[in-house]
Scaffold this active site. Structure first.
Site, PDB file in Angstrom:
ATOM      1  N   PHE A  39       3.592  -8.560  -9.358  1.00 19.47           N
ATOM      2  CA  PHE A  39       4.697  -9.465  -9.038  1.00 19.47           C
ATOM      3  C   PHE A  39       5.072 -10.218 -10.311  1.00 19.47           C
ATOM      4  O   PHE A  39       4.210 -10.477 -11.166  1.00 19.47           O
ATOM      5  CB  PHE A  39       4.291 -10.464  -7.938  1.00 19.47           C
ATOM      6  CG  PHE A  39       4.316  -9.901  -6.546  1.00 19.47           C
ATOM      7  CD1 PHE A  39       5.314 -10.246  -5.650  1.00 19.47           C
ATOM      8  CD2 PHE A  39       3.342  -9.004  -6.127  1.00 19.47           C
ATOM      9  CE1 PHE A  39       5.333  -9.727  -4.358  1.00 19.47           C
ATOM     10  CE2 PHE A  39       3.350  -8.484  -4.846  1.00 19.47           C
ATOM     11  CZ  PHE A  39       4.352  -8.844  -3.955  1.00 19.47           C
TER      12      PHE A  39
ATOM     13  N   THR B 117       4.040   1.478  -0.791  1.00 25.88           N
ATOM     14  CA  THR B 117       4.804   1.456  -2.043  1.00 25.88           C
ATOM     15  C   THR B 117       3.966   2.034  -3.180  1.00 25.88           C
ATOM     16  O   THR B 117       4.451   2.845  -3.980  1.00 25.88           O
ATOM     17  CB  THR B 117       5.232   0.015  -2.382  1.00 25.88           C
ATOM     18  OG1 THR B 117       6.030  -0.501  -1.305  1.00 25.88           O
ATOM     19  CG2 THR B 117       6.021  -0.039  -3.671  1.00 25.88           C
TER      20      THR B 117
ATOM     21  N   LYS C 197       7.036  -6.541  10.869  1.00 25.74           N
ATOM     22  CA  LYS C 197       6.515  -5.888   9.674  1.00 25.74           C
ATOM     23  C   LYS C 197       7.590  -5.136   8.898  1.00 25.74           C
ATOM     24  O   LYS C 197       7.482  -4.905   7.701  1.00 25.74           O
ATOM     25  CB  LYS C 197       5.391  -4.922  10.087  1.00 25.74           C
ATOM     26  CG  LYS C 197       4.616  -4.330   8.933  1.00 25.74           C
ATOM     27  CD  LYS C 197       3.409  -3.570   9.475  1.00 25.74           C
ATOM     28  CE  LYS C 197       2.622  -2.926   8.341  1.00 25.74           C
ATOM     29  NZ  LYS C 197       3.309  -1.765   7.756  1.00 25.74           N
TER      30      LYS C 197
ATOM     31  N   TRP D  86       7.123  -0.843  -7.777  1.00 27.29           N
ATOM     32  CA  TRP D  86       8.212  -1.433  -6.988  1.00 27.29           C
ATOM     33  C   TRP D  86       9.434  -1.664  -7.879  1.00 27.29           C
ATOM     34  O   TRP D  86      10.566  -1.376  -7.498  1.00 27.29           O
ATOM     35  CB  TRP D  86       7.747  -2.759  -6.375  1.00 27.29           C
ATOM     36  CG  TRP D  86       8.763  -3.412  -5.495  1.00 27.29           C
ATOM     37  CD1 TRP D  86       8.996  -3.167  -4.170  1.00 27.29           C
ATOM     38  CD2 TRP D  86       9.700  -4.436  -5.889  1.00 27.29           C
ATOM     39  NE1 TRP D  86      10.016  -3.965  -3.709  1.00 27.29           N
ATOM     40  CE2 TRP D  86      10.466  -4.750  -4.735  1.00 27.29           C
ATOM     41  CE3 TRP D  86       9.961  -5.108  -7.077  1.00 27.29           C
ATOM     42  CZ2 TRP D  86      11.472  -5.717  -4.748  1.00 27.29           C
ATOM     43  CZ3 TRP D  86      10.959  -6.064  -7.100  1.00 27.29           C
ATOM     44  CH2 TRP D  86      11.706  -6.356  -5.942  1.00 27.29           C
TER      45      TRP D  86
ATOM     46  N   LYS E 280       0.818  -1.215   0.000  1.00 25.66           N
ATOM     47  CA  LYS E 280       0.000   0.000   0.000  1.00 25.66           C
ATOM     48  C   LYS E 280       0.854   1.269   0.000  1.00 25.66           C
ATOM     49  O   LYS E 280       0.623   2.184  -0.796  1.00 25.66           O
ATOM     50  CB  LYS E 280      -0.942  -0.018   1.204  1.00 25.66           C
ATOM     51  CG  LYS E 280      -1.758   1.252   1.394  1.00 25.66           C
ATOM     52  CD  LYS E 280      -2.891   1.052   2.362  1.00 25.66           C
ATOM     53  CE  LYS E 280      -2.448   0.410   3.656  1.00 25.66           C
ATOM     54  NZ  LYS E 280      -1.491   1.228   4.431  1.00 25.66           N
TER      55      LYS E 280
ATOM     56  N   ALA F 136      -3.642   1.641  12.587  1.00 26.93           N
ATOM     57  CA  ALA F 136      -5.043   1.585  12.171  1.00 26.93           C
ATOM     58  C   ALA F 136      -5.807   0.447  12.828  1.00 26.93           C
ATOM     59  O   ALA F 136      -7.031   0.444  12.808  1.00 26.93           O
ATOM     60  CB  ALA F 136      -5.141   1.461  10.658  1.00 26.93           C
TER      61      ALA F 136
ATOM     62  N   ARG G 170       2.153   8.529   7.015  1.00 24.00           N
ATOM     63  CA  ARG G 170       2.439   8.456   8.451  1.00 24.00           C
ATOM     64  C   ARG G 170       3.907   8.130   8.684  1.00 24.00           C
ATOM     65  O   ARG G 170       4.578   7.569   7.823  1.00 24.00           O
ATOM     66  CB  ARG G 170       1.591   7.367   9.110  1.00 24.00           C
ATOM     67  CG  ARG G 170       0.105   7.652   9.136  1.00 24.00           C
ATOM     68  CD  ARG G 170      -0.676   6.423   9.564  1.00 24.00           C
ATOM     69  NE  ARG G 170      -0.421   5.312   8.647  1.00 24.00           N
ATOM     70  CZ  ARG G 170      -0.548   4.031   8.975  1.00 24.00           C
ATOM     71  NH1 ARG G 170      -0.891   3.682  10.202  1.00 24.00           N
ATOM     72  NH2 ARG G 170      -0.310   3.096   8.089  1.00 24.00           N
TER      73      ARG G 170
ATOM     74  N   PHE H 121      -3.356  -0.371   7.198  1.00 23.78           N
ATOM     75  CA  PHE H 121      -3.926  -1.714   7.048  1.00 23.78           C
ATOM     76  C   PHE H 121      -5.025  -1.744   5.982  1.00 23.78           C
ATOM     77  O   PHE H 121      -5.002  -0.968   5.034  1.00 23.78           O
ATOM     78  CB  PHE H 121      -4.388  -2.265   8.395  1.00 23.78           C
ATOM     79  CG  PHE H 121      -3.250  -2.588   9.320  1.00 23.78           C
ATOM     80  CD1 PHE H 121      -2.184  -3.379   8.910  1.00 23.78           C
ATOM     81  CD2 PHE H 121      -3.207  -2.078  10.618  1.00 23.78           C
ATOM     82  CE1 PHE H 121      -1.119  -3.670   9.750  1.00 23.78           C
ATOM     83  CE2 PHE H 121      -2.141  -2.368  11.471  1.00 23.78           C
ATOM     84  CZ  PHE H 121      -1.105  -3.157  11.026  1.00 23.78           C
TER      85      PHE H 121
END
Length: 556
Positions: free
Chosen positions: A381, A73, A105, A409, A71, A273, A94, A301
Site C-alpha cells: 500500500f 489479487t 465483501k 494491484w 489474496k 472456506a 474459485r 480466507f
C-alpha cells in the site's frame, strides 16, 4: 486510481481461443460461452492425462481484516508475473458467490491491474455453474418432500430430515423456515432450512469429484434424512442421482478465462472456506498441472481455514503435493491485528505492527507443520513505510521464510516480478516434504482436537451434548476415517471473531457435527458460525446499477 470495474471494462481482452492456444489447448477442445469464456472438454483431459505434473503453488493469507489483504489479487498478479518471466503458468481460482458480491465483501476477481476478466460475467452468472448446483440441490429437496407426501415408502422421519435447500444469496430470513403450510395436498408441515449455495454439499462434491462417474457415485451417497429406525436415507434411495447428475453434466467442466495480461485462468467451483472446504475444483487443478509448468491456486480466507482444508481435505483426496506456499499479508492488516483503528492505519506505527505480527507468525508456523516451503509477501500500500516493510522482512527471514514485496494491484505482472522470482528460487532450491496434519485412522474427536490445538492454538475443545451424540453416531455409521471440515469464523484463529492477533488460553466450542457422505468429510460447526449469511446494513447491492447502454457499474 481507477476503480476495479473501470480497469476491467477498459481492458482489451483476447479471444478465448487465443488464450487457450497459449496454454497448448486446441479450439476443438473448447466449449465456447461467447468470445471470452469457455469450458474445457472431457476430450482434452484424455489427451493430457499422461503428462507429467508441473509445480503446484498455493496462495493463502493471514486472517482477513477490514483493512484488506489481497489474496486473490496476489494470486492473479503472481500468474501474470510468471508469464513476464517466460514461465508457462496457469492460475486456478474459485468462482465468486453472489452472496458476498451483493453483500459486504464484493467480487472475487482480484483487483487493480491484477484481475481476471470478464469481471462482471465472473462475479454474476458466469457459465451457470452455481445455478446448476442450486437446481440439483433443490431438486433433491423436492424429491425428498414429495416422497414423504406420496406415502413415505422409505419410512423417513420428518423430524430427522437433514438435507437443506439452498440459494446463492445472503438471506438470513431463510435460515429457519416452515414448509408444507396450507392444504393437505401442499405437503407435510415440518421445519426446514436454507444454506447458501457455496455451503451445499453438492458444491463440495462437484469440486472434489474426479469425473462424471465419481460425481454420480458421490451424489448417490448424500444422506438426506434418517428413517424411523434411525437408519440413513440417501439420494440413491430416492432415485434422485441420475437427474442431479444430468443437471451438473456441464457444470463439472472447468471454465477458462484470462487475466488482464491474457494469462490463462481456470476458474471453477466456489465453496466458502469458513463453512465449506474453500478450494477450487480438483478437476481444474489437475488439468492446470498437466497444461502448465507452474499452477498457482488459492484457498479461501486465512491459512487457518482455506490452507488447512486445502492440505487436509483436497490434497488428501486428490493426491496433490504442494511445492510451495505464498502467504499474503499487509502492513495495514497487521497493524489492525495490533489494535489500530481502521481510520488510523495509514500512520506509521511500529509498536502496533510488532503486536499484530503474531498473527502472521502463527500462520507461518502452521504452514511449516506441513513441511512445505513458505514465501511471505506483503501486498503493498502507498502508506507503507520503509521501516514497517523492513520490520516485516526481518521478522520473516528470522523464521526461515523467504520474503518479497508485491505491487501487483498498482503495476500488474510487473509489480509481481520480485515475488515470482522468489517463488521460482524457492521451487528450485527448497524441497517440499508435504504431509497432512493428521492420519485417517485417528478418531473424529482426535482430528478435531488436532486442528484446534495445532492450527488455531486452542487450549482445548468443548462439545455440546448434541455434538457428542452426533460424533458417536457418525463413527458408528462407519465414517470415522473421514477428514474434518471445520466451520469457523474467518476473522480470528479462535471461534470468537473479536479475538484478533494470536489469541491464547481459549477453547473451541463444537455445537453441531454432521457427515457429508458424498463429499467425503465430516463437518464440525464451531461458535456462532452460520451456513446462511445475512446482508449488512448497507449492502453492496445498493451501489450496483446498469447504464442506458447496458454497462454494469458499482461492482468491486
Amino acid at each position: 486510481m481507477k476503480s476495479d470495474i473501470q480497469i476491467a471494462q477498459e481492458a482489451q481482452m483476447a479471444h478465448i481461443r487465443d488464450v487457450a492456444a497459449s496454454a497448448g489447448i486446441q479450439e476443438e477442445d473448447l466449449e465456447f460461452y461467447g468470445k471470452y469464456k469457455a469450458k474445457l472438454s472431457d476430450e482434452l483431459w484424455e489427451k493430457i492425462r499422461d503428462r507429467k505434473d508441473g509445480k503446484l503453488v498455493l496462495v493463502t493469507a493471514i486472517n482477513p481484516t477490514p483493512a484488506g489483504e489481497g489474496k486473490t489479487t496476489t494470486t492473479v498478479g503472481l500468474g501474470q508475473a510468471m508469464a513476464k518471466l517466460g514461465q508457462k503458468a496457469i492460475i486456478a481460482l474459485r468462482e465468486p458467490s453472489l452472496g458476498p458480491c451483493f453483500g459486504i465483501k464484493g467480487g472475487a476477481a482480484g483487483g487493480g491491474y491484477a484481475q481476471v476478466v470478464p469481471m462482471e460475467d465472473l462475479n454474476l452468472h458466469f457459465t451457470g455453474d452455481f445455478h446448476a448446483i442450486t437446481s440439483a440441490n433443490n431438486l433433491l429437496a423436492a424429491l425428498l418432500d414429495n416422497h414423504i407426501q406420496q406415502g413415505n415408502e422409505l419410512g423417513i422421519d420428518p423430524r430427522q430430515v437433514v438435507w437443506k435447500r439452498c440459494l446463492d444469496m445472503n438471506d438470513r430470513s431463510l435460515r429457519n423456515i416452515v414448509v408444507g403450510l396450507g392444504r393437505k395436498a401442499d405437503g407435510m408441515v415440518r421445519e426446514d432450512h436454507f444454506v447458501i449455495t457455496v455451503a451445499s454439499e453438492i458444491m463440495a462434491i462437484l469440486c472434489l469429484a474426479d469425473d462424471i462417474s465419481d460425481l454420480k457415485e458421490r451424489l448417490g451417497r448424500i444422506i438426506v434424512a434418517y428413517n424411523f429406525k434411525g437408519e440413513p436415507v440417501t439420494a440413491d434411495d430416492l432415485h434422485a442421482t441420475g437427474a442431479m447428475t444430468a443437471l451438473l453434466k456441464d457444470a463439472i467442466k472447468p471454465n477458462l478465462i484470462q487475466t488482464l495480461e491474457h494469462t490463462p485462468a481456470l476458474v471453477h467451483g466456489g465453496p466458502f472456506a469458513n463453512i465449506a472446504h474453500g478450494c477450487n475444483s480438483v478437476r481444474a487443478t489437475r488439468m492446470a498441472l498437466k497444461l502448465a509448468d507452474i499452477t498457482i491456486t488459492e484457498a479461501g480466507f486465512g491459512a487457518d481455514l482455506g490452507a488447512e482444508k486445502f492440505m487436509d481435505i483436497k490434497c488428501r483426496m486428490a493426491g496433490f503435493k504442494p511445492d510451495a506456499v505464498v502467504l499474503v499479508a499487509t502492513v495495514r492488516a497487521l497493524k489492525y491485528n495490533g489494535g489500530v483503528a481502521k481510520d488510523q492505519l495509514s500512520e506509521e506505527n511500529l509498536d502496533a505492527l510488532a503486536k499484530g505480527i503474531v498473527n502472521l507468525e502463527k500462520h507461518i508456523e502452521n504452514i511449516q507443520k506441513y513441511d512445505v516451503p513458505v514465501v511471505v509477501t506483503l501486498n503493498s500500500f502507498v502508506t507503507d513505510t520503509e521501516a514497517e516493510i523492513a520490520y516485516v522482512r526481518s521478522f520473516c527471514e528470522e523464521r526461515g521464510c523467504e520474503f518479497a514485496l508485491s505491487e501487483v494491484w498498482e503495476k500488474g505482472g510487473e509489480g509481481g516480478v520480485a515475488l515470482a522470482q522468489k517463488v521460482l528460487e524457492t521451487l528450485r532450491e527448497k524441497e517440499s516434504h508435504f504431509h497432512p496434519l493428521y492420519e485417517d485412522g485417528l478418531s473424529l474427536k482426535d482430528k478435531i482436537e488436532t486442528i484446534a490445538r495445532e492450527i488455531y492454538g486452542a487450549r482445548g475443545v468443548l462439545y455440546e451434548p448434541a455434538a457428542e451424540k452426533q460424533l458417536a453416531k457418525i463413527e458408528g455409521m462407519g465414517f470415522g476415517n473421514m477428514p474434518i471440515c471445520m466451520a469457523k469464523n474467518q476473522y480470528s484463529l479462535s471461534d470468537d471473531a473479536t479475538k484478533l492477533g494470536r489469541p491464547e488460553d481459549f477453547d473451541i466450542h463444537i455445537r453441531e457435527v454432521y457427515v457429508s457422505a458424498g463429499a467425503g468429510f465430516v463437518v464440525a460447526l464451531t461458535g456462532a458460525i452460520m451456513t446462511m449469511p445475512g446482508l449488512p446494513r448497507v449492502p453492496a447491492a445498493n451501489g450496483i446499477d446498469v447504464t442506458e447502454d447496458g454497462k454494469i457499474t458499482g461492482l468491486f
